[in-house]
Design a protein around this motif. Sequence first.
Motif, mmCIF file in Angstrom:
data_model
loop_
_atom_site.group_PDB
_atom_site.id
_atom_site.type_symbol
_atom_site.label_atom_id
_atom_site.label_comp_id
_atom_site.label_asym_id
_atom_site.label_seq_id
_atom_site.Cartn_x
_atom_site.Cartn_y
_atom_site.Cartn_z
ATOM 1 N N LEU A 1 0.723 -1.203 -0.117
ATOM 2 C CA LEU A 1 0.010 0.038 -0.179
ATOM 3 C C LEU A 1 0.746 1.328 0.081
ATOM 4 N N MET B 1 -3.148 3.778 -2.111
ATOM 5 C CA MET B 1 -3.184 3.036 -3.304
ATOM 6 C C MET B 1 -2.623 1.766 -2.859
ATOM 7 N N ALA B 2 -3.084 0.653 -3.816
ATOM 8 C CA ALA B 2 -2.948 -0.542 -3.540
ATOM 9 C C ALA B 2 -2.120 -1.179 -4.739
ATOM 10 N N ALA B 3 -1.189 -1.905 -4.646
ATOM 11 C CA ALA B 3 -0.478 -2.705 -6.028
ATOM 12 C C ALA B 3 -0.938 -4.059 -5.753
#
Lengths: 448, 277
Positions: free
Chosen positions: B221, B231-233
């Motif tokens: 994150l 934001m998340a990958a």
Amino acid sequence: MSFSSSLKAKLALGCVLAGAAILATASGEQTSTPAQTPVKTQAAAQPRQQVTVALAQAPAAAPAARPQAAARVVRPTAAQKAAVAARKYIRQIRDAYPQYSAVAVDMERGEVVMADENLFQMLVYDRTTNTPKNAAMSEPKRRIAGPKTFLELQCAIYIDPVNGDIYSLNNDTERHMTVWGRDQQGDTEPKWKLHTPMGSFGLAVDEVKNELLITGQTENVVAGFPKTAREEDPPAWVLWGDKTLLADPHGIALDTKKNIFFVANFGSTATPRELKPGEDYLRVATGRGNFVPGSGRFLPVSITVYDKTARGDTAPIRVITGPRTQLNWPTGLYVDSAREELYVANDGGNSILVFHTDANGNAAPIRALKGPKTQLFYPSSVFIDTKHDEMWVANFGNHRATVYPRTATGDMAPIRVIRSAPEDMPAPTLANVRIGYDTKREQILAAN
Amino acid sequence: MLGRTQHSIFYDEFHDEVVIPQPFAGAILTFPGGANGETPPLRIIQGPKAGLALNDVMTVDPVHNEYFVPRGQGGGMIHVFDRMAVGDVAPIRIIGGPKAGLGGIPSVDYEHNFLIVEGRDGMYIYDRTASGDIEPLRKITGGPKSGVKSIAGPMWIPGTRNFVATVRAFTAREKSPDEPLNWQRVEDAQSMIAVFTVDDDGDVAPRYLTGFNHFKEIRNLALDPKNKTVMAADKTQNDVTTWDFKEAWQNFAPAKAERYTEPQRRNLASPRPADPI
């Protein structure tokens, strides 16, 4: 070393991502959010020199705030929780189109097989497919994809010349090599699979000796498996140790004429630890993390060359390395034994380099394909179709597989292109990505 | 010096630097913020005294000038370096060990002096200056009461006592050995983004959860404090998503509950499941 390419691929990518991710202005303020006060950290109260400077130079948003002691405490209601839970993302960076990471041609059956590292699938096209300039893309004739397939970040493809079976090697997020009948498609299980415990990347097959040679990135190893190996079968041998100069190895290619093999190395390595009593050498060499802590180091980017019979901690017989080689993240390799040529998909250099298979040291390539007309962009795999005298390249950066005459050199345009996305569709090239956020520039940084 | 296998990237906004661990070379590379093209690192930490190997992740305490680097290869410990260290330097302290089994992404609350990191049986909260293989101050364990488990990847939120982390639904099934290593379907993964506080302890519920029905394998994150987004990958989705999560910046009361212990504790020699890279 491969530093220049790394920055291009990583930090420049961050900028690309940022272009898609510059954020809109803040959402509405929360009445329950406490007022913000300037930070008074322990370091600020008793500053070391660096901290003082840093705080003085910090952007306005950088010094964080501490909630006021009297700030109202929030106790979310079930309805509030449900509303937050039901939210969808407000932005998404995702490439909806295939990105080719590996290529192999079935010369007997007139097909080309591509690994797609973006959407985790394998795609089969007619060999002569050529996407028209005004077409959105070319659709594959067959597609293998889905949860049953065990396909993920595939980095190597091999086609059995006898029966057309397709071998697909995953990188280390899914540690299997899968094998497929040439007519399989959809979300189905492979004919068989082999557990590859390493962080696998490159695959070469010795059809004479029925042997698979697989590189392990994480372990700095080359492992030889019988071609008949299945599931948990162990390797028959390994090449592993400091003398090997294996350093983040990627592509591997076999020269059956000279009985040697080539390995492309990015340059990061570490020293294997000693075996404990009773340990299985082959298991340790192909297992994760069996290094001496603190032994990591950077070696020059290279292609190392070994006698086919090399085993254990054996030095290469030759090393191709140095500025004249132009090596920069050498990724996929292919050997044309008959013509004594080694082809290198030079990912970081956006080029295809061709060396004589006797090349040694700081040798210049005998041919280099590079330039804007080539449409090469982060080429990760190269294959020579000796039957049709063509060179195929999988480009991970632009939704294209490009085809050239085998002897192409300089800034030569491809003779055919298979495109998997609309002409100008940008390619974020995400793969197993981690992110950071640059608050100063409002950019997402992506480490792949 | 970088390769195709970097598993962490951290932006130090106080010093405008980008810090990247290089796991295969046991190194920490620090670049100027905004670096692009042929830019060498400003500093490299690497060598026998540094003692790193397969050090995939890390975090930066920009106020106290420290790098927190899980050693990576076994041991379950975090090496803490001076931020300005160069070359083969020893850590100024080591947190964790076989008992704590620390691993995964750490995060530092530099305002209230806490270290947040995944331990053997939950998310551990330490004093920031902790040293040695000691008990954490608190453990957020997840469990049947909170309805979540597998708490990982914390990111402390500056200006608050909160941190976001990834969680799975407590009732989500575990993988069987004959399945792919990573979750392939959203309904199997049941992964979400949660917000806790550094004062929480035990099987306490996150104040909020978001990201239902999207994630498969969240990798990490990142925060945008200005816009209050997270934001998340995600590896299997192969995407980066941005979530409006302004509620994570609110001020919550601490929560304490009985700690939940998983029936099958992790192997001492392997502090956490190998993070497939």
